[in-house]
Design a protein around this motif. Structure first.
Motif, mmCIF file in Angstrom:
data_model
loop_
_atom_site.group_PDB
_atom_site.id
_atom_site.type_symbol
_atom_site.label_atom_id
_atom_site.label_comp_id
_atom_site.label_asym_id
_atom_site.label_seq_id
_atom_site.Cartn_x
_atom_site.Cartn_y
_atom_site.Cartn_z
ATOM 1 N N GLN A 302 -17.111 68.858 91.044
ATOM 2 C CA GLN A 302 -17.133 69.122 89.608
ATOM 3 C C GLN A 302 -16.371 68.068 88.826
ATOM 4 O O GLN A 302 -16.778 67.684 87.728
ATOM 5 N N GLY A 303 -15.275 67.592 89.346
ATOM 6 C CA GLY A 303 -14.491 66.567 88.667
ATOM 7 C C GLY A 303 -13.633 67.129 87.553
ATOM 8 O O GLY A 303 -13.815 68.257 87.090
ATOM 9 N N ASP A 304 -12.693 66.319 87.098
ATOM 10 C CA ASP A 304 -11.774 66.757 86.048
ATOM 11 C C ASP A 304 -12.487 66.834 84.707
ATOM 12 O O ASP A 304 -13.394 66.050 84.412
ATOM 13 N N PRO A 305 -12.044 67.774 83.854
ATOM 14 C CA PRO A 305 -12.651 67.902 82.522
ATOM 15 C C PRO A 305 -12.156 66.808 81.583
ATOM 16 O O PRO A 305 -11.069 66.260 81.763
ATOM 17 N N VAL A 306 -12.968 66.519 80.568
ATOM 18 C CA VAL A 306 -12.547 65.554 79.558
ATOM 19 C C VAL A 306 -11.456 66.145 78.673
ATOM 20 O O VAL A 306 -10.665 65.413 78.068
ATOM 21 N N ASP A 307 -11.385 67.484 78.604
ATOM 22 C CA ASP A 307 -10.413 68.189 77.752
ATOM 23 C C ASP A 307 -9.314 68.800 78.621
ATOM 24 O O ASP A 307 -9.574 69.686 79.429
ATOM 25 N N PRO A 308 -8.057 68.370 78.479
ATOM 26 C CA PRO A 308 -6.970 68.903 79.310
ATOM 27 C C PRO A 308 -6.656 70.371 79.050
ATOM 28 O O PRO A 308 -5.902 70.985 79.816
ATOM 29 N N SER A 309 -7.221 70.960 77.994
ATOM 30 C CA SER A 309 -6.963 72.381 77.734
ATOM 31 C C SER A 309 -7.739 73.285 78.685
ATOM 32 O O SER A 309 -7.476 74.490 78.752
ATOM 33 N N TYR A 310 -8.702 72.705 79.421
ATOM 34 C CA TYR A 310 -9.426 73.490 80.423
ATOM 35 C C TYR A 310 -8.571 73.514 81.689
ATOM 36 O O TYR A 310 -8.417 72.497 82.384
ATOM 37 N N THR A 311 -8.002 74.667 82.008
ATOM 38 C CA THR A 311 -7.028 74.762 83.105
ATOM 39 C C THR A 311 -7.507 75.626 84.262
ATOM 40 O O THR A 311 -6.730 75.943 85.159
ATOM 41 N N LEU A 362 -4.426 80.753 87.647
ATOM 42 C CA LEU A 362 -5.730 81.219 87.205
ATOM 43 C C LEU A 362 -6.747 81.352 88.336
ATOM 44 O O LEU A 362 -7.860 81.816 88.101
ATOM 45 N N VAL A 363 -6.393 80.936 89.544
ATOM 46 C CA VAL A 363 -7.342 81.045 90.645
ATOM 47 C C VAL A 363 -7.513 82.515 91.027
ATOM 48 O O VAL A 363 -6.543 83.248 91.218
ATOM 49 N N GLY A 364 -8.769 82.967 91.062
ATOM 50 C CA GLY A 364 -9.029 84.365 91.397
ATOM 51 C C GLY A 364 -8.968 84.618 92.884
ATOM 52 O O GLY A 364 -8.536 85.680 93.337
ATOM 53 N N GLY A 365 -9.404 83.634 93.662
ATOM 54 C CA GLY A 365 -9.353 83.760 95.105
ATOM 55 C C GLY A 365 -8.212 82.922 95.647
ATOM 56 O O GLY A 365 -7.042 83.259 95.485
ATOM 57 N N SER A 366 -8.570 81.787 96.270
ATOM 58 C CA SER A 366 -7.551 80.879 96.789
ATOM 59 C C SER A 366 -8.146 79.481 96.880
ATOM 60 O O SER A 366 -9.365 79.304 96.953
#
Length: 656
Positions: A302-311, A362-366
Motif C-alpha cells: 500500500q505504501g505511505d500516504p501523502v497525508d501524514p494525518s492518516y495514521t 489503531l491496529v485492530g488485529g496485529s
C-alpha cells in the motif's frame, strides 16, 4: 439518447457489409472468425480465444481492451484495481496461467487479481466452467491461459533479426507510452526482448470528473529464449515483469466513500512470471512428452500516504507460486489420451504494516508479516475421441492431494477427485449440438494475504473445508463459413468458497452463476463483424452479497458487445468495438445502463515499409459509465470509479 448512439454505430457497421459483398465470391480467402474456436472438442464449449489479427485489431494496452469484444468477460482500466470477471466470477476462482505458469490468488479484494500488460500476449484463451483434467488444478470455474510473444511469430521470412518501436499518446489522461521489441534467431536459437513504459495524468470520466489515483505509471519487461533441435524438441525459457508505482487510492478498485475521503498512497504493485518448458513441436505417434516448471509472484504494498494525518495501519502482501507438470499424449487411432502429473506450492505472506505515520494503537488485529502455505500434487488423464464423423467426446479424471498450513501453524490435509465430460454432435454440416459437465475438487484457497490478522485475529482453520464446484453448459452452434452463431445456457455452483469478511476461517459461501451466452458473427474476405451477448445472474448463499464477499462474484446482468474491422484499401483498415449494458438492480444500489463506442483507423503507407499509424476515438459519445468489473457495490457508501470519457489516442509503430 444513448440508445440512439449505439443504434447509429450498428447502422454504420452493418451498412458497410453489403458494399463489400462482391468480395465474398473469393471464398478461399475468407478469414477465420475473430473468436477462433478450434482444436479439442472441449474447446468449443464457450471458449474465448483471442490471437492473430483479432488481437492486432484490438491493440490492447489495458486488460479491458483485450476483452472489449466479449460480453461474457469484464475488465477495467483502473490501475492496480483491475479485476477480470468471467460470467460474473472473479478470475481468482479459475486456473490462470502465463506460458503455463500458475498465477497466485488475489492478495487483497480491493486490488488487482492480475496486473498484466496485454501488449506482452500473442494469445489469450478463456474456458468458462468446464475444463479438461490436463488444464491444471483448482480450475473451479474454468481456466484462463495467456501466451506471450515468440520471436518466430514476429520475424519475417528469411530474416534473422528484427524489431518494433512504438510511441502512443492518449488525450484524456495525457498518457504517453513507449515500447521497444527486439527479436532474432541464429540457427536453432531464437530470442525476444521487450520493454514498455507508460506514464500520464489522472483521467476524466464522461461527466467531467477527474479520478485521483488513476494516472498511468506502468513498466513492463519480457525476455524469452528458445532452442529447437532438428528432431522437434524445443526448450524455452521466458521471464516477464510488470510494475506499477503510481499514487493510488486506499482501495484501488473504487474512489472514495460517501462518508470519507482518503489520501493517496505511494503504492507498489509487481507481477512476475518465469517459465521453463520442454516439448516436441513435431511429435507424432504415441510419444509427445511435455515438461514445464514455473514461478510467479504477485506483490502489493500500500505504501505511505501523502497525508501524514492518516495514521491507520497499512496493508501489504505477496503470493509466491511454484508449479510444474510432466505429461505425454498417447494416440490410438481416432483417440488421444493425455496423462501426467502436476504440482503447485503457494505461500502468501503479509498483513498489517506499521508505516511512517501509523499509530500502533489503531491496529485492530496485529502487525505482520504472517504466512499461509498450500501445496498440491495431482495426477490426471484426459481422453479425446472422434467417435464418428458427427460425434466427438472428451472426458477426463484427475485426483489431487493437498496440504494447507495456517498462519498459526494449523495443518490441514485432504484429497479429492475431479471429472469432466463434454461432447459435440453435428446435426448437419452447419449445426452442432454441444454439452459439457464437470465436478471439480478445488482444495484449500489461500486467504487474502495483505490483511491476515489486520482487523482481528484469524481463527478456526481446523473447520475449513475443501472447495467443490459443479459446472454445466449446453448449447447450439451454427457455422456456414460466412455466418456463425451460438447460444448456450451455463451454470456454475461453487461450495465452500472462503469468505473475505470473517475472523472465522471456517466461514464459507456458496456461489452460483447462471445465465446465457450468445454470439452472431459475419466474416468476409477483408474483415468481420461480430456481436456477443451475455447474461449472468450471480448469487452468494442465495442472494446478492452485501459484504466484501461481493468481490469474488458480482452480478453482471445483460451485456452486449460488438467488434468489427475490415480493410477499406490495401493500406487502410478501420474498425471498432461497442459495449452496452442494461441497468442492474443490486442490494445497495441500481447501476445505470450504458453504451460506449470505440473506433479506430490504421494506415500502413506503402512508401514507408514497416510503418503503421493508428488513430482511435475511444468512448466516442463521451458516455459516463461504470464498468461491471469495478462496481464497488458491496455497500451504499462506495463511490465507484467511472470509466474514462472521450479520448483521442494516436500510435506510431515502426517494424524494422
Amino acid at each position: 439518447m444513448a440508445t440512439k448512439k449505439l443504434s447509429l454505430f450498428l447502422l454504420m457497421s452493418t451498412a458497410l457489409v453489403p458494399a463489400l459483398a462482391p468480395e465474398l465470391a473469393a471464398a478461399d480467402d475468407i478469414l477465420l472468425d475473430p473468436i477462433n474456436v478450434t482444436g479439442d472438442v472441449e474447446n468449443q464449449h464457450g471458449t474465448v480465444s483471442l490471437s492473430g489479427e483479432t488481437l492486432e485489431d484490438l491493440y490492447p494496452r489495458e486488460m479491458s481492451d483485450l476483452f472489449a469484444g466479449e460480453a461474457s468477460v469484464m475488465s477495467s482500466v483502473i490501475p492496480t484495481g483491475n479485476k477480470t470477471y468471467v460470467n460474473g466470477l472473479d478470475s481468482s476462482m479459475m486456473n490462470v496461467t502465463i506460458d503455463g505458469t500458475l498465477q497466485g490468488d488475489g492478495v487483497f479484494h480491493h486490488a488487482t487479481t492480475g496486473m498484466y500488460d496485454p501488449a506482452l500476449f500473442k494469445a489469450a484463451t478463456i474456458k468458462p466452467g468446464v475444463t479438461a483434467a490436463d488444464h491444471g488444478p483448482r480450475a473451479n470455474a474454468g481456466s484462463i491461459a495467456y501466451e506471450t510473444k515468440d520471436a518466430a511469430d514476429l520475424l519475417q521470412e528469411g530474416d534473422n533479426f528484427g524489431g518494433v518501436a512504438s510511441l502512443s499518446y492518449d488525450s484524456n489522461s495525457a498518457a504517453f507510452r513507449r515500447d521497444l521489441t527486439l527479436y532474432g534467431r541464429q540457427g536453432a536459437f531464437e530470442y525476444i526482448l521487450y520493454g514498455s513504459k507508460a506514464t500520464g495524468d489522472d483521467y476524466q470520466d464522461g461527466a467531467g470528473t477527474t479520478y485521483r489515483g488513476s494516472a498511468a505509471d506502468l513498466t513492463s519487461f519480457l525476455g524469452k529464449i528458445a532452442y529447437q533441435w532438428d528432431n522437434g524438441y524445443r526448450l524455452e525459457f521466458s521471464g516477464s515483469e510488470s510494475q506499477d508505482s503510481g499514487w493510488r487510492q486506499a482501495r484501488p478498485n473504487f474512489g472514495d466513500l460517501t462518508t470519507a475521503v482518503f489520501p493517496l498512497f505511494d503504492t507498489k504493485v509487481e507481477q512476475s512470471n518465469y517459465s521453463l518448458t520442454l516439448k516436441n513441436e513435431n511429435a507424432t505417434g504415441g510419444f509427445s512428452p511435455e515438461f514445464h516448471l514455473g514461478f510467479s509472484s504477485s506483490l502489493l504494498d500500500q505504501g505511505d500516504p501523502v497525508d501524514p494525518s492518516y495514521t491507520r495501519p497499512l496493508w501489504g502482501g505477496e503470493v509466491e507460486t511454484w508449479n510444474g507438470k510432466i505429461q505425454n499424449e498417447f494416440l490410438f487411432g481416432n483417440h488421444s489420451l493425455t496423462a501426467g502429473i502436476d504440482f503447485f506450492e503457494q505461500q502468501g505472506t503479509g498483513g498489517a504494516i506499521q508505516g511512517r505515520y501509523t499509530d500502533p494503537a489503531l491496529v485492530g488485529g496485529s502487525f505482520g508479516p504472517y504466512s499461509e502455505k498450500t501445496s498440491n500434487v495431482g495426477i490426471f488423464a484426459q481422453m479425446r475421441s472422434e467417435l464418428s464423423d458427427v460425434f466427438s467426446l472428451s472426458y477426463g479424471l484427475r485426483a489431487d492431494h493437498q496440504n494447507f498450513t495456517g498462519w498459526d501453524g494449523t495443518k490441514l490435509s485432504d484429497d479429492g477427485f475431479s471429472y469432466n465430460i463434454s461432447g459435440s454432435y453435428a446435426l448437419s454440416d452447419a449445426v452442432t449440438l454441444e454439452a459439457a459437465y464437470s465436478q471439480v475438487w478445488g482444495g484449500f484457497e489461500l486467504g487474502e494475504t495483505a490483511i491476515i490478522n489486520y482487523s482481528y485475529p484469524w481463527v478456526n482453520y481446523a473447520g475449513m473445508q475443501a472447495q467443490e464446484t459443479e459446472n454445466l453448459r449446453i448449447g447450439l452452434k451454427v457455422n456456414t463459413g460466412i455466418w456463425d452463431a451460438s447460444f448456450a445456457l451455463f451454470r456454475t455452483d461453487a461450495e465452500n468458497i472462503r469468505t473475505r469478511n470473517s475472523a472465522d476461517q471456517a466461514s464459507a459461501s456458496n456461489i452460483v452463476t447462471e445465465g446465457v451466452d450468445a454470439a452472431l458473427g459475419y466474416s468476409f474476405a477483408s474483415g468481420y463483424l461480430r456481436g456477443t451477448y451475455s447474461y449472468a445472474d450471480v448469487t452468494q448463499d442465495g442472494q446478492i452479497s452485501t459484504t466484501t464477499n461481493y468481490y469474488a462474484a458480482q452480478p453482471m446482468g445483460h451485456i452486449l458487445a460488438i467488434q468489427g474491422a475490415f480493410d477499406v484499401a490495401t493500406d487502410w483498415r478501420v474498425g471498432g468495438t461497442a459495449e452496452a449494458a442494461l441497468s442492474l438492480d443490486l442490494a445497495n444500489v441500481t447501476l445505470p445502463g450504458y453504451e460506449v463506442v470505440n473506433l479506430f483507423a490504421e494506415y500502413k503507407p506503402a512508401r514507408v515499409q514497416g510503418l503503421t499509424v493508428r488513430a482511435e476515438i475511444n468512448n466516442l459519445f463521451d458516455s459516463y459509465y461504470i464498468s461491471r468489473a469495478t462496481q464497488g457495490s458491496d455497500n451504499g457508501r462506495v463511490l465507484a470509479y467511472g470509466e474514462p470519457g472521450r479520448s483521442l489516442a494516436v500510435t506510431a509503430r515502426l517494424a524494422f
